[in-house]
Design a protein around this motif. Structure first.
Motif, PDB file in Angstrom:
ATOM      1  N   UNK A 142       8.419   3.325   6.772  1.00  0.00           N
ATOM      2  CA  UNK A 142       8.668   1.733   7.353  1.00  0.00           C
ATOM      3  C   UNK A 142       9.415   1.037   6.225  1.00  0.00           C
ATOM      4  N   UNK A 143       9.884   1.504   5.128  1.00  0.00           N
ATOM      5  CA  UNK A 143      10.447   0.789   3.884  1.00  0.00           C
ATOM      6  C   UNK A 143      11.561   0.172   4.296  1.00  0.00           C
ATOM      7  N   UNK A 144      12.656   0.875   5.079  1.00  0.00           N
ATOM      8  CA  UNK A 144      13.898   0.264   5.333  1.00  0.00           C
ATOM      9  C   UNK A 144      13.531  -1.295   6.344  1.00  0.00           C
ATOM     10  N   UNK A 190      -0.434   2.396 -12.589  1.00  0.00           N
ATOM     11  CA  UNK A 190       0.084   1.492 -11.435  1.00  0.00           C
ATOM     12  C   UNK A 190      -0.060   2.357 -10.218  1.00  0.00           C
ATOM     13  N   UNK A 191       0.259   3.515 -10.131  1.00  0.00           N
ATOM     14  CA  UNK A 191       0.044   4.223  -8.837  1.00  0.00           C
ATOM     15  C   UNK A 191      -1.314   4.064  -8.291  1.00  0.00           C
ATOM     16  N   UNK A 192      -2.489   4.179  -9.291  1.00  0.00           N
ATOM     17  CA  UNK A 192      -3.697   4.332  -8.943  1.00  0.00           C
ATOM     18  C   UNK A 192      -4.408   3.128  -8.426  1.00  0.00           C
ATOM     19  N   UNK A 193      -3.966   1.740  -9.156  1.00  0.00           N
ATOM     20  CA  UNK A 193      -4.323   0.645  -8.732  1.00  0.00           C
ATOM     21  C   UNK A 193      -3.639   0.303  -7.509  1.00  0.00           C
ATOM     22  N   UNK A 194      -2.425   0.470  -7.127  1.00  0.00           N
ATOM     23  CA  UNK A 194      -1.923   0.287  -5.926  1.00  0.00           C
ATOM     24  C   UNK A 194      -2.440   0.953  -4.791  1.00  0.00           C
ATOM     25  N   UNK A 206      17.140   1.387  -4.170  1.00  0.00           N
ATOM     26  CA  UNK A 206      16.574   1.394  -5.472  1.00  0.00           C
ATOM     27  C   UNK A 206      15.334   2.265  -5.590  1.00  0.00           C
ATOM     28  N   UNK A 207      14.463   1.861  -4.759  1.00  0.00           N
ATOM     29  CA  UNK A 207      12.997   2.496  -4.649  1.00  0.00           C
ATOM     30  C   UNK A 207      13.188   3.953  -4.005  1.00  0.00           C
ATOM     31  N   UNK A 208      13.710   4.071  -2.595  1.00  0.00           N
ATOM     32  CA  UNK A 208      13.859   5.049  -2.052  1.00  0.00           C
ATOM     33  C   UNK A 208      14.926   5.861  -1.844  1.00  0.00           C
ATOM     34  N   UNK A 209      15.976   5.672  -2.550  1.00  0.00           N
ATOM     35  CA  UNK A 209      17.144   6.326  -2.365  1.00  0.00           C
ATOM     36  C   UNK A 209      17.355   7.709  -2.989  1.00  0.00           C
ATOM     37  N   UNK A 210      16.002   8.330  -3.224  1.00  0.00           N
ATOM     38  CA  UNK A 210      15.832   9.768  -3.570  1.00  0.00           C
ATOM     39  C   UNK A 210      14.741  10.282  -2.487  1.00  0.00           C
ATOM     40  N   UNK A 211      15.004  11.529  -2.141  1.00  0.00           N
ATOM     41  CA  UNK A 211      14.105  12.295  -1.271  1.00  0.00           C
ATOM     42  C   UNK A 211      12.784  12.621  -1.853  1.00  0.00           C
ATOM     43  N   UNK A 212      12.745  12.446  -3.267  1.00  0.00           N
ATOM     44  CA  UNK A 212      11.546  12.685  -4.215  1.00  0.00           C
ATOM     45  C   UNK A 212      10.321  11.818  -3.462  1.00  0.00           C
ATOM     46  N   UNK A 266       2.634  -1.369  -0.960  1.00  0.00           N
ATOM     47  CA  UNK A 266       1.835  -0.563  -1.902  1.00  0.00           C
ATOM     48  C   UNK A 266       2.121   0.764  -1.860  1.00  0.00           C
ATOM     49  N   UNK A 267       2.384   1.567  -0.707  1.00  0.00           N
ATOM     50  CA  UNK A 267       2.579   2.838  -0.948  1.00  0.00           C
ATOM     51  C   UNK A 267       4.026   3.413  -1.401  1.00  0.00           C
ATOM     52  N   UNK A 268       4.755   2.737  -1.243  1.00  0.00           N
ATOM     53  CA  UNK A 268       6.290   2.882  -1.722  1.00  0.00           C
ATOM     54  C   UNK A 268       6.119   2.688  -3.324  1.00  0.00           C
ATOM     55  N   UNK A 269       5.604   1.570  -3.748  1.00  0.00           N
ATOM     56  CA  UNK A 269       5.374   1.417  -5.141  1.00  0.00           C
ATOM     57  C   UNK A 269       4.742   2.584  -5.936  1.00  0.00           C
ATOM     58  N   UNK A 270       3.582   2.911  -5.532  1.00  0.00           N
ATOM     59  CA  UNK A 270       2.669   3.889  -5.947  1.00  0.00           C
ATOM     60  C   UNK A 270       3.502   5.363  -6.022  1.00  0.00           C
ATOM     61  N   UNK A 271       4.128   5.486  -4.848  1.00  0.00           N
ATOM     62  CA  UNK A 271       5.090   6.817  -4.658  1.00  0.00           C
ATOM     63  C   UNK A 271       6.062   6.826  -5.957  1.00  0.00           C
ATOM     64  N   UNK A 272       6.760   5.749  -5.840  1.00  0.00           N
ATOM     65  CA  UNK A 272       7.949   5.579  -6.785  1.00  0.00           C
ATOM     66  C   UNK A 272       7.487   5.812  -8.159  1.00  0.00           C
TER      67      UNK A 272
END
Length: 337
Positions: A211-213, A322-326, A169-175, A292-298
């Motif tokens: 590292x997300x996976x 959200x991205x900034x606080x993370x 759901x979070x990293x299913x895109x190369x974006x 933290x890095x994945x949520x901010x990037x998402x």
């Protein structure tokens, strides 16, 4: 840092704005006639109806309604109803009282659209804003209970095919691969501007997201969207998790860690909570930092997405904040700032 006012992020219709047939459907679903309606809630990022209703028998319920005019919202309400029906009693969530659906052409006053309603018990409570130690303690306990009750996920959730992989759901895109370089180049923007440390740590950010996976894998059904406006603190001090339409399966500690950057922004010691919580004390630092890095990037990857029908533009500022606080907490934890 300018913060989002989560009590005023939606633009919702009031009870009297709903078509007659929808009000009748809500009353049938609630099991009683509506004597009075409170103003629609100001939280959330949609135009779906959402308000406390007082029934003739003095019962108080919370009702939501959306039509095919806003399909994203309608689908979210239908999904939430299915999730709530399948949650075990140990999860601190609102009790589902009923759900109803009007097919296209069956709603007097709006023959062109189908409608979905959901009715739950009304929770007497407030948002945990600003965050306090007592509120965070209550949310921690609610997250601990939820993780225990949903590990492994109950059969009803599995059979209903409601569990989306957190990682997919979070990293299913190369974006996400391009987010931090785009932020460093100025193509993406954060609330309060780009942090000075960012250009020197792009490789480390990329390594963390990679590292997300592994880091986010798990066998716990999680709320998936826990934030201040999806939490209610009851008068007795306990916490209730609301708005269950982002259910996913993954690491059971992610819901609680996801609220810590927000509490930290209000001055609480997030690292102390990591150290003492049974949810996190044995989790590797790199795995916590990956989250933290994945949520901010998402959030940044989707900050400028086109608004879905019925969505409110403030969701873009929410994602940037959200991205900034993370990222602020991540940079402190890694010694970058």
């Amino acid at each position: 840092m300018q913060r989002v006012d989560y009590t005023a992020t939606s633009r919702r219709p009031e009870w009297h704005d709903l078509p007659d047939g929808v009000r009748a459907l809500i009353e049938r679903t609630a099991g009683g006639a509506v004597r009075s309606a409170e103003p629609s809630v100001g939280s959330g990022f949609t135009a779906g109806f959402a308000a406390v209703l007082n029934l003739d028998d003095d019962t108080r319920v919370f009702a939501k309604a959306a039509s095919t005019r806003n399909p994203h919202i309608l689908e979210a309400y239908a999904r939430e109803a299915t999730v709530l029906a399948a949650l075990p009693d140990d999860v601190p969530a609102p009790r589902l009282l009923g759900r109803g659906h009007h097919a296209r052409g069956e709603c007097p006053g709006d023959a062109e659209h189908a409608w979905q309603v959901i009715v739950v018990e009304a929770i007497e409570g407030r948002l945990p804003l600003p965050w306090t130690e007592a509120d965070l303690d209550a949310v921690h306990e609610a997250c601990r209970r939820t993780a225990a009750a949903l590990t492994p996920p109950p059969t009803a959730l599995v059979e209903a095919e409601l569990l989306i992989s957190m990682v997919e759901d979070l990293i299913g895109t190369e974006r996400l691969d391009t987010v931090y370089p785009r932020l460093a180049s100025g193509d993406l923007a954060l609330t309060a501007g780009q942090p000075a440390w960012l250009p020197d740590h792009l490789d480390e950010l990329a390594a963390l997201t990679a590292l997300a996976e592994t880091a986010l894998a798990g066998d716990t059904a999680t709320h998936g969207d826990l934030r201040a406006d999806n939490l209610l603190i009851r008068p007795d001090g306990s916490a209730v998790l609301v708005d269950w339409n982002w259910l996913s399966i993954g690491a059971g500690w992610t819901d609680f860690v996801g609220v810590l950057p927000l509490a930290r922004a209000d001055g609480l010691d997030a690292d102390a909570w990591l150290a003492r919580s049974p949810l996190t004390r044995h989790v590797e630092d790199d795995h916590l930092d990956c989250w933290l890095a994945v949520v901010a990037a998402f959030m940044l990857a989707h900050a400028e997405d086109p608004l879905f029908p019925g969505g409110t533009a403030v969701i873009r500022e929410h994602r940037r904040w959200y991205a900034r606080t993370f990222l602020d907490w991540l940079a402190t934890r890694r010694g970058w700032a």
